[in-house]
Design an enzyme around this catalytic site. Structure first.
Site, PDB file in Angstrom:
ATOM      1  N   LYS A  35     102.110  76.676  51.734  1.00 33.27           N
ATOM      2  CA  LYS A  35     102.465  77.015  50.346  1.00 33.27           C
ATOM      3  C   LYS A  35     101.476  76.374  49.373  1.00 33.27           C
ATOM      4  O   LYS A  35     101.008  77.025  48.428  1.00 33.27           O
ATOM      5  CB  LYS A  35     103.878  76.496  50.066  1.00 33.27           C
ATOM      6  N   PHE A 152     119.524  74.475  35.128  1.00 34.01           N
ATOM      7  CA  PHE A 152     120.381  75.639  34.881  1.00 34.01           C
ATOM      8  C   PHE A 152     119.597  76.946  34.816  1.00 34.01           C
ATOM      9  O   PHE A 152     120.135  77.974  34.428  1.00 34.01           O
ATOM     10  CB  PHE A 152     121.156  75.451  33.563  1.00 34.01           C
ATOM     11  N   LEU A 153     118.293  76.906  35.155  1.00 32.57           N
ATOM     12  CA  LEU A 153     117.509  78.134  35.022  1.00 32.57           C
ATOM     13  C   LEU A 153     118.031  79.230  35.954  1.00 32.57           C
ATOM     14  O   LEU A 153     118.616  78.947  37.005  1.00 32.57           O
ATOM     15  CB  LEU A 153     116.021  77.884  35.275  1.00 32.57           C
ATOM     16  N   ARG A 154     117.811  80.449  35.502  1.00 38.25           N
ATOM     17  CA  ARG A 154     118.214  81.603  36.323  1.00 38.25           C
ATOM     18  C   ARG A 154     116.970  82.289  36.827  1.00 38.25           C
ATOM     19  O   ARG A 154     116.049  82.563  36.043  1.00 38.25           O
ATOM     20  CB  ARG A 154     119.025  82.600  35.469  1.00 38.25           C
ATOM     21  N   ALA A 252     132.650  93.472  37.318  1.00 34.68           N
ATOM     22  CA  ALA A 252     133.124  93.668  38.681  1.00 34.68           C
ATOM     23  C   ALA A 252     131.997  94.244  39.532  1.00 34.68           C
ATOM     24  O   ALA A 252     131.115  94.937  39.035  1.00 34.68           O
ATOM     25  CB  ALA A 252     134.315  94.615  38.675  1.00 34.68           C
ATOM     26  N   CYS A 260     122.550  79.700  44.862  1.00 31.87           N
ATOM     27  CA  CYS A 260     123.305  78.643  44.169  1.00 31.87           C
ATOM     28  C   CYS A 260     124.824  78.800  44.237  1.00 31.87           C
ATOM     29  O   CYS A 260     125.505  77.908  44.740  1.00 31.87           O
ATOM     30  CB  CYS A 260     122.849  78.560  42.726  1.00 31.87           C
TER      31      CYS A 260
HETATM   32  P1  NAD Z   1     113.558  76.114  47.450  1.00 30.86           P
HETATM   33  O1  NAD Z   1     114.015  76.113  48.856  1.00 30.86           O
HETATM   34  O2  NAD Z   1     112.964  77.334  46.861  1.00 30.86           O
HETATM   35  O3  NAD Z   1     112.515  74.925  47.220  1.00 30.86           O
HETATM   36  C1  NAD Z   1     112.610  73.662  47.791  1.00 30.86           C
HETATM   37  C2  NAD Z   1     111.210  73.224  48.159  1.00 30.86           C
HETATM   38  O4  NAD Z   1     111.226  71.857  48.578  1.00 30.86           O
HETATM   39  C3  NAD Z   1     110.621  74.017  49.341  1.00 30.86           C
HETATM   40  O5  NAD Z   1     109.399  74.595  48.956  1.00 30.86           O
HETATM   41  C4  NAD Z   1     110.434  72.971  50.433  1.00 30.86           C
HETATM   42  O6  NAD Z   1     109.310  73.214  51.236  1.00 30.86           O
HETATM   43  C5  NAD Z   1     110.279  71.702  49.600  1.00 30.86           C
HETATM   44  N1  NAD Z   1     110.559  70.466  50.338  1.00 30.86           N
HETATM   45  C6  NAD Z   1     111.559  70.224  51.216  1.00 30.86           C
HETATM   46  N2  NAD Z   1     111.460  68.955  51.674  1.00 30.86           N
HETATM   47  C7  NAD Z   1     110.393  68.390  51.060  1.00 30.86           C
HETATM   48  C8  NAD Z   1     109.796  67.112  51.136  1.00 30.86           C
HETATM   49  N3  NAD Z   1     110.273  66.166  51.934  1.00 30.86           N
HETATM   50  N4  NAD Z   1     108.712  66.885  50.378  1.00 30.86           N
HETATM   51  C9  NAD Z   1     108.193  67.841  49.559  1.00 30.86           C
HETATM   52  N5  NAD Z   1     108.730  69.076  49.465  1.00 30.86           N
HETATM   53  C10 NAD Z   1     109.820  69.350  50.200  1.00 30.86           C
HETATM   54  O7  NAD Z   1     114.830  75.669  46.586  1.00 30.86           O
HETATM   55  P2  NAD Z   1     115.108  75.963  45.041  1.00 30.86           P
HETATM   56  O8  NAD Z   1     115.744  77.282  44.874  1.00 30.86           O
HETATM   57  O9  NAD Z   1     113.903  75.610  44.253  1.00 30.86           O
HETATM   58  O10 NAD Z   1     116.241  74.874  44.757  1.00 30.86           O
HETATM   59  C11 NAD Z   1     115.960  73.504  44.712  1.00 30.86           C
HETATM   60  C12 NAD Z   1     117.198  72.785  44.205  1.00 30.86           C
HETATM   61  O11 NAD Z   1     117.495  73.211  42.869  1.00 30.86           O
HETATM   62  C13 NAD Z   1     118.464  73.069  45.020  1.00 30.86           C
HETATM   63  O12 NAD Z   1     119.256  71.915  45.024  1.00 30.86           O
HETATM   64  C14 NAD Z   1     119.138  74.161  44.220  1.00 30.86           C
HETATM   65  O13 NAD Z   1     120.529  74.176  44.414  1.00 30.86           O
HETATM   66  C15 NAD Z   1     118.799  73.748  42.807  1.00 30.86           C
HETATM   67  N6  NAD Z   1     118.795  74.860  41.844  1.00 30.86           N
HETATM   68  C16 NAD Z   1     118.258  76.052  42.174  1.00 30.86           C
HETATM   69  C17 NAD Z   1     118.243  77.087  41.246  1.00 30.86           C
HETATM   70  C18 NAD Z   1     117.669  78.433  41.593  1.00 30.86           C
HETATM   71  O14 NAD Z   1     117.888  79.380  40.839  1.00 30.86           O
HETATM   72  N7  NAD Z   1     116.931  78.596  42.673  1.00 30.86           N
HETATM   73  C19 NAD Z   1     118.774  76.891  39.962  1.00 30.86           C
HETATM   74  C20 NAD Z   1     119.297  75.654  39.649  1.00 30.86           C
HETATM   75  C21 NAD Z   1     119.308  74.640  40.597  1.00 30.86           C
END
Ligand code: NAD
Length: 431
Positions: A35, A152-154, A252, A260
């Site tokens: 990545k 809180f982003l979507r 609905a 999430c």
């Molecule tokens: P994701 O899986 O897209 O990204 C997580 C990233 O962390 C991955 O690229 C992974 O390779 C990397 N990673 C894992 N272990 C690592 C390490 N030890 N060192 C460095 N990088 C590492 O997940 P996401 O959707 O970005 O979500 C991340 C967090 O944010 C989650 O807790 C999620 O619930 C929260 N969140 C997500 C959203 C959303 O819309 N996706 C919105 C709000 C909150």
């Protein structure tokens, strides 16, 4: 300010890029070297409107860089945002091993004051554990703070959400941490809610659970509408115009999904249980959501009688429009159920097909557009309300389908119009 973003997924990449755009120096780190290699050669691993240009601009300005070295990024930064995934374990509780891993990297490389911020969604009391883990593994005796700043982003409007948030939630234990985070967010001119770490952690779980509850509530009402033959869309409009309720998340359909809501709901149920409270309301929300998915399969088989060898076209795979994210997408789950019943599936999604291939493999047919998907189909199911599915040449659709049958899983079409054109139409909670 100098920022390290640990975890460059959907949240990390958007957060890091937008902070860089505000003028900060940001290093986005990921342990997935492939990545990082892609990002360093200008390839953006996710689909998010506007992101590619913003990354390009901030890399050119040398405010944004990508690395696979957590420790070096921590050493070079003052504020560390933890954005790694917190996926569900088999029992639904949040898997926090990623958080623990990065906490060790942080602890081992801290050589001056650092503010460590949980941005990943975590159960309440994770902040305490994070602080303990850093203390236990620290190599240098330096000061640090832990804070919570839930995201809180979507997906699909993530950049806009970052730049114009409804609110920013900050959970802190020290005035110093509060001051740093308030300064960091100052350019956004947004309402900042300051509380303690546990409060901030609960805000995120409570907010997502409440939104999921709204969706399940209106889905439950849609079942009543269906039984008496009235239209849930009109009912939802009448209910939602009350500003105390509001119409958002009151639609609905085939139920909620994504990376999430299902995960956070489960994690909130599990952490509540651990704390001695059985959150039965949320268990019911989950149950209703599951019933909506089963309802789609039932509706399709009611319309087609037997499913083996029937050709079902599916419009949309992503859990919502404007994203390529298929994690816990209802469409993926429903397709698997239809395939298990012997149906043949033809799908089209504007951007999520590559991701879907890793989940669904070659057991379904991937098509080039909405029309190719319905070629020879016995029925079409709209799963994701992408704009391009809203304005279609219905005569053409009808001509190329084997039978003009449509299941509108998001209630976006006008039933009378489609019936007038000779389609057999059914929606969710409407005829
Ligand atoms: P994701 O899986 O897209 O990204 C997580 C990233 O962390 C991955 O690229 C992974 O390779 C990397 N990673 C894992 N272990 C690592 C390490 N030890 N060192 C460095 N990088 C590492 O997940 P996401 O959707 O970005 O979500 C991340 C967090 O944010 C989650 O807790 C999620 O619930 C929260 N969140 C997500 C959203 C959303 O819309 N996706 C919105 C709000 C909150």
């Amino acid at each position: 300010m100098k920022l390290a973003i640990l975890g460059t997924g959907y949240v990390g990449i958007v957060t890091g890029t937008c902070f860089a755009d505000l003028g900060n120096d940001v290093i986005c780190v990921d342990n997935n070297e492939e990545k990082i290699k892609q990002l360093n050669s200008g390839i953006i691993p996710i689909y998010e409107p506007g992101l590619e240009e913003l990354i390009k601009k901030n890399r050119q300005n040398e405010r944004l860089s990508f690395s696979s070295d957590n420790k070096e990024a921590v050493r070079k930064s003052d504020i560390i945002f933890i954005c790694v995934g917190t996926p569900p374990r088999n029992d639904g509780s949040a898997d926090l091993t990623g958080i623990e891993k990065v906490s060790r990297d942080i602890a081992e490389s801290m050589d001056s004051y650092k503010l460590v911020v949980e941005k990943s969604t975590v159960p309440v009391e994770t902040g305490e554990r994070l602080k303990d883990a850093i203390k236990r593994n620290m190599k240098n005796d330096v000061e640090f703070d832990v804070a919570s700043n839930p995201e809180f982003l979507r997906e699909g409007s993530a950049i806009e959400d970052f730049n114009s948030p409804d609110r920013i939630v900050i959970g802190v234990e020290s005035k110093k941490a509060e001051k740093i985070l308030c300064e960091l967010y100052e350019p956004l001119n947004a309402k900042i809610v300051v509380t303690n770490i546990k409060g901030a952690e609960i805000i995120k779980h409570a907010a997502n659970s409440f939104l999921a509850t709204k969706i399940s509530f209106i889905n439950a009402v849609s079942n009543i509408c269906e039984k008496v033959g009235t239209d849930i869309n009109a009912v939802a409009e009448g209910v939602g115009l009350d500003p105390r309720i509001n119409s958002r998340f009151l639609k609905a359909g085939i139920g909620f999904g994504g990376s999430c809501f299902p995960k956070d709901l489960q994690a909130f149920i599990r952490i509540s249980e651990r704390l001695g409270y059985s959150f039965d309301l949320l268990k019911e929300v989950e149950k209703i959501n599951e019933m909506q998915r089963a309802l789609v399969v039932k509706k399709v088989s009611d319309m087609l009688w037997n499913l083996p060898d029937k050709i079902i076209a599916v419009w949309g795979l992503a859990f919502k429009p404007n994203t390529d994210d298929i994690r816990s997408a209802p469409a993926i789950d429903i397709i698997k159920r239809l395939v298990a019943e012997g149906a043949k599936i033809r799908v089209f999604d504007p951007v999520a097909m590559e991701n879907a291939k890793s989940e669904l493999g070659d057991q379904i047919i991937y098509c080039q557009d909405a029309y190719e998907a319905v070629e020879g189909a016995d029925c079409v199911v709209l799963m994701t309300e992408w704009n391009e599915f809203k304005e279609l040449d219905w005569q053409k659709v009808k001509d190329i389908m084997k039978q003009p049958i449509i299941l509108d899983g998001r209630n976006i079409y006008d039933p009378d119009k489609l019936k007038g054109l000779g389609f057999k139409y059914t929606g969710i909670g409407r005829q």
